[in-house]
Scaffold this motif. Structure first.
Motif, PDB file in Angstrom:
ATOM      1  N   LEU A  36      70.836 -63.246  38.283  1.00 18.76           N
ATOM      2  CA  LEU A  36      69.473 -62.694  38.234  1.00 18.76           C
ATOM      3  C   LEU A  36      68.485 -63.800  37.880  1.00 18.76           C
ATOM      4  CD1 LEU A  36      70.254 -59.372  36.301  1.00 18.76           C
ATOM      5  CD2 LEU A  36      70.281 -59.783  38.773  1.00 18.76           C
ATOM      6  N   HIS A  37      68.171 -64.647  38.848  1.00 24.44           N
ATOM      7  CA  HIS A  37      67.273 -65.775  38.614  1.00 24.44           C
ATOM      8  C   HIS A  37      65.801 -65.394  38.743  1.00 24.44           C
ATOM      9  CE1 HIS A  37      70.748 -68.399  38.654  1.00 24.44           C
ATOM     10  NE2 HIS A  37      71.153 -67.782  39.755  1.00 24.44           N
ATOM     11  N   GLU A  38      65.495 -64.534  39.680  1.00 21.16           N
ATOM     12  CA  GLU A  38      64.118 -64.128  39.979  1.00 21.16           C
ATOM     13  C   GLU A  38      64.012 -62.613  39.895  1.00 21.16           C
ATOM     14  OE1 GLU A  38      61.744 -66.351  40.696  1.00 21.16           O
ATOM     15  OE2 GLU A  38      63.165 -68.011  40.567  1.00 21.16           O
ATOM     16  N   PRO A  39      62.790 -62.084  39.707  1.00 18.76           N
ATOM     17  CA  PRO A  39      62.619 -60.625  39.691  1.00 18.76           C
ATOM     18  C   PRO A  39      63.219 -59.946  40.928  1.00 18.76           C
ATOM     19  CG  PRO A  39      60.626 -61.667  38.895  1.00 18.76           C
ATOM     20  CD  PRO A  39      61.522 -62.776  39.389  1.00 18.76           C
ATOM     21  N   ALA A  40      63.110 -60.578  42.087  1.00 14.55           N
ATOM     22  CA  ALA A  40      63.654 -59.988  43.314  1.00 14.55           C
ATOM     23  C   ALA A  40      65.174 -59.844  43.240  1.00 14.55           C
ATOM     24  CB  ALA A  40      63.265 -60.830  44.525  1.00 14.55           C
ATOM     25  N   ASP A  41      65.847 -60.751  42.526  1.00 19.03           N
ATOM     26  CA  ASP A  41      67.307 -60.665  42.370  1.00 19.03           C
ATOM     27  C   ASP A  41      67.686 -59.386  41.630  1.00 19.03           C
ATOM     28  OD1 ASP A  41      67.488 -63.178  43.568  1.00 19.03           O
ATOM     29  OD2 ASP A  41      67.588 -64.227  41.639  1.00 19.03           O
ATOM     30  N   LEU A  42      66.908 -59.046  40.606  1.00 19.73           N
ATOM     31  CA  LEU A  42      67.152 -57.807  39.870  1.00 19.73           C
ATOM     32  C   LEU A  42      66.943 -56.606  40.777  1.00 19.73           C
ATOM     33  CD1 LEU A  42      67.747 -56.170  37.315  1.00 19.73           C
ATOM     34  CD2 LEU A  42      65.321 -56.460  36.682  1.00 19.73           C
ATOM     35  N   GLY A  43      65.861 -56.613  41.542  1.00 14.58           N
ATOM     36  CA  GLY A  43      65.597 -55.519  42.470  1.00 14.58           C
ATOM     37  C   GLY A  43      66.716 -55.344  43.476  1.00 14.58           C
ATOM     38  N   ARG A  62      58.369 -60.078  33.565  1.00 12.31           N
ATOM     39  CA  ARG A  62      58.570 -59.459  32.248  1.00 12.31           C
ATOM     40  C   ARG A  62      59.710 -58.450  32.289  1.00 12.31           C
ATOM     41  NH1 ARG A  62      57.720 -55.066  29.760  1.00 12.31           N
ATOM     42  NH2 ARG A  62      57.273 -54.910  27.557  1.00 12.31           N
ATOM     43  N   GLU A  63      59.791 -57.672  33.361  1.00 15.64           N
ATOM     44  CA  GLU A  63      60.866 -56.691  33.487  1.00 15.64           C
ATOM     45  C   GLU A  63      62.226 -57.383  33.635  1.00 15.64           C
ATOM     46  OE1 GLU A  63      58.558 -52.902  35.520  1.00 15.64           O
ATOM     47  OE2 GLU A  63      59.115 -54.618  36.797  1.00 15.64           O
ATOM     48  N   LEU A  64      62.247 -58.532  34.298  1.00 13.70           N
ATOM     49  CA  LEU A  64      63.487 -59.285  34.405  1.00 13.70           C
ATOM     50  C   LEU A  64      63.948 -59.738  33.015  1.00 13.70           C
ATOM     51  CD1 LEU A  64      65.729 -60.687  36.016  1.00 13.70           C
ATOM     52  CD2 LEU A  64      64.149 -62.625  36.331  1.00 13.70           C
ATOM     53  N   THR A  65      63.016 -60.167  32.193  1.00 13.51           N
ATOM     54  CA  THR A  65      63.347 -60.581  30.826  1.00 13.51           C
ATOM     55  C   THR A  65      63.886 -59.395  30.025  1.00 13.51           C
ATOM     56  OG1 THR A  65      61.675 -62.316  30.883  1.00 13.51           O
ATOM     57  CG2 THR A  65      62.389 -61.580  28.707  1.00 13.51           C
ATOM     58  N   VAL A  66      63.241 -58.244  30.150  1.00 16.60           N
ATOM     59  CA  VAL A  66      63.699 -57.030  29.462  1.00 16.60           C
ATOM     60  C   VAL A  66      65.097 -56.648  29.952  1.00 16.60           C
ATOM     61  CG1 VAL A  66      63.260 -54.543  29.183  1.00 16.60           C
ATOM     62  CG2 VAL A  66      61.373 -56.180  28.966  1.00 16.60           C
ATOM     63  N   VAL A 123      61.726 -50.222  37.546  1.00 18.88           N
ATOM     64  CA  VAL A 123      62.786 -50.919  36.821  1.00 18.88           C
ATOM     65  C   VAL A 123      63.055 -50.248  35.479  1.00 18.88           C
ATOM     66  CG1 VAL A 123      63.414 -53.077  35.677  1.00 18.88           C
ATOM     67  CG2 VAL A 123      62.438 -53.120  37.955  1.00 18.88           C
ATOM     68  N   THR A 124      62.027 -49.851  34.765  1.00 23.25           N
ATOM     69  CA  THR A 124      62.242 -49.228  33.453  1.00 23.25           C
ATOM     70  C   THR A 124      63.109 -47.981  33.568  1.00 23.25           C
ATOM     71  OG1 THR A 124      60.132 -48.063  33.647  1.00 23.25           O
ATOM     72  CG2 THR A 124      60.140 -50.114  32.370  1.00 23.25           C
ATOM     73  N   GLN A 125      62.974 -47.243  34.662  1.00 18.51           N
ATOM     74  CA  GLN A 125      63.808 -46.060  34.864  1.00 18.51           C
ATOM     75  C   GLN A 125      65.263 -46.456  35.099  1.00 18.51           C
ATOM     76  OE1 GLN A 125      61.164 -44.725  38.123  1.00 18.51           O
ATOM     77  NE2 GLN A 125      61.488 -42.678  37.236  1.00 18.51           N
ATOM     78  N   ALA A 126      65.476 -47.477  35.915  1.00 16.97           N
ATOM     79  CA  ALA A 126      66.838 -47.937  36.191  1.00 16.97           C
ATOM     80  C   ALA A 126      67.487 -48.474  34.914  1.00 16.97           C
ATOM     81  CB  ALA A 126      66.823 -49.003  37.272  1.00 16.97           C
TER      82      ALA A 126
END
Length: 192
Positions: A36-43, A62-66, A123-126
């Motif tokens: 998970l390097h970038e926010p898109a990786d998390l998505g 910020r969501e990636l950090t969370v 993301v917060t829901q997931a």
């Protein structure tokens, strides 16, 4: 599928999506496994089955950090439970904080046979859904079946859902086979 930074990949079933999420990378010596390097990786990870939560709102840095903070809390709690140690207070607080947000809301698709997630999918829901699953795992009937791979150099954790509750390895094709090969070599070395 998990990829080894030394080469190769293997099929690994942690037995729970939250534990699969815990194996997406890490800190310190586990940083070489980071996916998970970038926010898109998390998505992209969240959009894959079995969660299949396609974000309708873009993932932020910020969501990636969370998410990485939650991932570490799941990792720490799973390892503590596997070792039958008290859960770290910080991990418990992080799990509870993430679980307090609204989870993903299932929505029956018009054909009546499949389910998706009601929009908007954030993301917060997931993350709330993952945290709630971990809380249920830690407090439910499989809490005593959270295990760390029996290999002396494998930190992977899983839920042992086998009927006898005797699963020892992250994956038989990886650590189980390595153990069998070492045992065979040791027997051959001692045979006259």
């Amino acid at each position: 599928m998990l990829n080894d930074p030394k080469g190769g990949s293997f099929r690994f079933d942690a037995g729970a999506v939250c534990l699969d999420f815990a194996h997406t990378g890490g800190e310190g010596r586990h940083a070489v496994f980071e996916t998970l390097h970038e926010p898109a990786d998390l998505g992209e990870w969240l959009a894959q089955p079995p969660l299949a939560a396609v974000m309708t709102v873009p993932v932020t840095a910020r969501e990636l950090t969370v998410a990485k903070t939650l991932r570490q809390a799941i990792w720490d709690a799973a390892h503590a439970q596997a070792a039958r140690r008290p859960l770290p207070a910080g991990a418990v607080a992080t799990l509870n904080r993430a679980a307090a947000a609204a989870p993903l809301i299932p929505e029956l698709v018009a054909d009546g046979t499949t389910v998706g997630w009601a929009p908007p999918v954030r993301v917060t829901q997931a993350l709330s859904t993952l945290a709630r699953e971990m809380i249920e795992l830690l407090s439910g009937p499989f809490a005593g079946r959270i295990r760390e791979c029996a290999s002396d150099n494998c930190p992977l954790v899983f839920v042992d859902t086998s009927r006898p509750g005797a699963r020892r390895w992250c994956a038989m094709e990886r650590c189980g086979n390595r153990h069998k090969l070492r045992a065979l070599r040791a027997r051959q070395a001692t045979d006259p």
